[in-house]
Design an enzyme around this catalytic site. Structure first.
Site: not given
Ligand code: PPS
Length: 288
Positions: A46, A51, A101, A131, A252
């Site tokens: 998160k 992105w 991760h 998130s 968001k």
């Protein structure tokens, strides 16, 4: 704590799903060979993994969005710890773009004698917490996971959660910060100046893009574009795994949204533990 929904590997909690196995995690750590031209997108969950994967995909294509519009992000920039992507990893035509991760101690040992580049993206941990809290509601296999935000907060602060402690993850990876093949950036910097961040990432990768090409990276990696790109927004994840009505990846896409979720008391408790656990860390983060 391990349960039927989780297992512990070398002290780190993983979801007990088909995509994570001790055997594969051990293979990735001990045997998987990173190549000198690999670029690895490393994050705590998160923190902006998708992105950065989109940004890297677009940089690789000189800003041309064809690849990101037509190939799933999980195939363009596969997660190395996910056993389902093993074939993609092994058949990937270099240069490879990979995601993970994993904390540093479980990352492929081959990194330490390769020139593979790591881009480590860190995000304000309060936003990471919030998130994750909303996202995880969509995962059917984690339905009996800690469910109130207060429980999630305590779990986050204790470090007893999937992929381990945020604090240990960040402190571990930041020990690499002086290596020439390690690049550290924050989600907040991407937010504040995506164009400048893309330029810096290009410099790190040794990639020259024109201003128009960088414009295209910025436009196609924007939250607005990515949330409608079904190759990047996780909407293709099977309904068996994810209840898309309960949560989504592209929620968001802002910094500081924790403020509308955490109470003042929760935020202050977070700050106290943060100060204690991050004592001695000399890196200045945008949220400090
Ligand atoms: S995961 O599931 O761990 O891989 O999630 P990850 O991709 O690391 O993080 C998801 C959060 O990143 C936000 N996101 C973006 N923000 C701004 N711009 C773009 N383009 C973008 N893409 C993803 C996403 O909305 C999640 O944050 P929240 O706060 O939940 O919205």
């Amino acid at each position: 704590m391990a349960s039927r929904t989780h297992f512990i590997h070398k002290g780190i909690l993983f979801p007990a799903t088909d995509i994570y196995t001790v055997e594969h995690l051990t293979y990735i750590e001990d045997e998987f060979q990173l190549m000198d031209d690999d670029v690895v997108n490393v994050t705590y969950p998160k923190s902006g993994t998708h992105w950065m994967a989109e940004i890297l995909s677009l940089i690789h294509q000189d800003g041309d969005p064809t690849w990101v519009r037509n190939v799933l992000l999980s195939e363009r920039v596969p997660w190395i710890e996910n056993i389902e992507t093993k074939d993609i990893l092994l058949n990937y035509t270099p240069p490879r773009f990979l995601s993970t991760h994993l904390p540093l101690q479980l990352f492929p040992k081959s990194f330490h004698h390769s020139k593979a580049k790591v881009i480590y993206t860190v995000r304000n941990p309060k936003d990471v917490l919030v998130s994750f809290y909303y996202f995880i509601k969509a995962f059917k296999f984690l339905k009996d996971y800690a469910r109130t935000l207060q429980e999630d907060l305590e779990e986050f602060l204790s470090g007893n959660r999937v992929y381990g402690s945020w604090f240990d993850h960040v402190k571990g990876w930041l020990t690499m910060k002086d290596k020439p093949n390690f690049f550290f950036i924050t989600y907040e910097e991407l937010q504040q100046d995506l164009w400048g961040s893309v330029e810096r990432i290009c410099r790190f990768l040794g990639k020259e893009l024109t201003d128009q090409q960088i414009d295209s990276v910025v436009e196609n990696a924007s939250f607005e574009t990515m949330k409608d790109n079904k190759m990047s927004n996780m909407s293709q994840v099977s309904d068996k795994i994810m209840d898309h009505s309960k949560g989504k990846l592209m929620r968001k896409g802002k910094s500081g949204t924790w403020k509308s979720s955490l109470t003042v008391a929760q935020s202050e408790r977070f700050d106290r533990v943060y100060q204690e656990k991050m004592r001695g860390v000399t890196v200045a983060f945008p949220w400090d």
